[in-house]
Scaffold this motif. Structure first.
Motif: not given
Length: 206
Positions: A47, A51, A77, A79, A81, A84, A86-87, A140, A142, A150
C-alpha cells in the motif's frame, strides 16, 4: 526376565519421540506465526508503494510502476467518505493487480473521462465494502492527473456475469463498481453485484 536397563530403553525412546514431536509442533507454530505477521507486513508495504507510485504519477504526468516487475500502474484513488474507504485503483485488470486493489475493466473509460468507467475487485477484500454502500452515498474518484470526480450511488443490482452490459453514458462520466456475489460465499459463482454511480444522481440510460 528383562533387566532394568532393557526396561528403560523403550521408555527413553518414547521420551525422545515425545520431545521431538513437541519441538516439531513448536517449530510449526513459530513458522505459522511468522507467516501471519509477514502477510500484513507485505500488504502494508504494498500500500505504501502504491500510494507513492500514484503520487509520483500525478507529479510527473507519467504512469509509474509501484515496483519494477509490476504489470500494472496506479491510475486513480477511490474514496467513499461515509465508510472511510481509501483505495488505489490499478490498470490492467490482471490477477496480480486485483491482489492489491480495484482495477479498471479493460475496454471501459479511463477514470474521470467521458464514458462509463467500470472498476472490479474481489468481494472478500477491496470490494467487501460494496454491500454497505447505500443509495445517495458519495464516491470520489481522483485520476492520475489530479482531477476529482464525485459520483452519487443511484442503485445496485445483482446480475449474471453474462447478463451484465456496460451502461450507456451519453458522453458523460459514469462509474460502475462490480464484484462477485454473494459476499459470504467461498465459491466463484455466476452472479455479480453491481453498483451504479452518476455524477448528477440521475438514472443511467441503458
Amino acid at each position: 526376565m528383562l533387566s532394568v536397563t532393557a526396561q528403560r530403553q523403550p521408555e527413553s525412546k518414547m521420551r525422545f519421540l515425545v520431545r521431538g514431536l513437541l519441538i516439531a509442533v513448536a517449530g510449526l507454530g513459530i513458522w505459522m506465526a511468522t507467516q501471519a505477521a509477514v502477510i500484513p507486513a507485505k500488504a502494508m508495504v504494498a500500500q505504501f508503494l502504491l500510494n507513492s507510485a500514484f503520487e509520483a504519477s500525478k507529479a510527473t504526468g507519467t504512469p509509474q510502476k509501484p515496483w519494477p516487475w509490476a504489470d500494472m500502474t496506479p491510475v486513480a484513488r477511490l474514496r467513499v467518505p461515509r465508510l472511510g474507504v481509501d483505495q488505489i485503483v490499478l490498470s490492467g485488470g490482471s490477477g496480480e493487480a486485483m491482489a492489491f486493489g480495484p482495477t479498471v475493466l479493460p475496454g471501459t473509460a479511463a477514470p474521470g473521462q467521458p464514458g462509463t468507467t467500470v472498476l472490479t475487485a474481489h468481494r472478500d477484500t477491496h470490494f467487501r465494502f460494496l454491500e454497505r454502500l447505500e443509495v445517495d452515498d458519495s464516491i470520489r474518484l481522483e485520476s492520475e492527473h489530479g482531477e476529482v470526480k464525485e459520483y452519487e450511488v443511484i442503485g445496485t443490482e445483482v446480475v449474471r456475469w453474462d447478463g451484465f452490459s456496460i451502461p450507456h453514458a451519453d458522453g458523460e462520466s459514469r462509474l460502475v463498481l462490480v464484484t462477485c456475489f454473494p459476499f459470504d460465499s467461498t465459491k466463484r459463482g455466476a452472479e455479480r453485484y453491481v453498483v451504479h454511480g452518476s455524477p448528477d444522481g440521475q438514472p443511467i440510460s441503458q
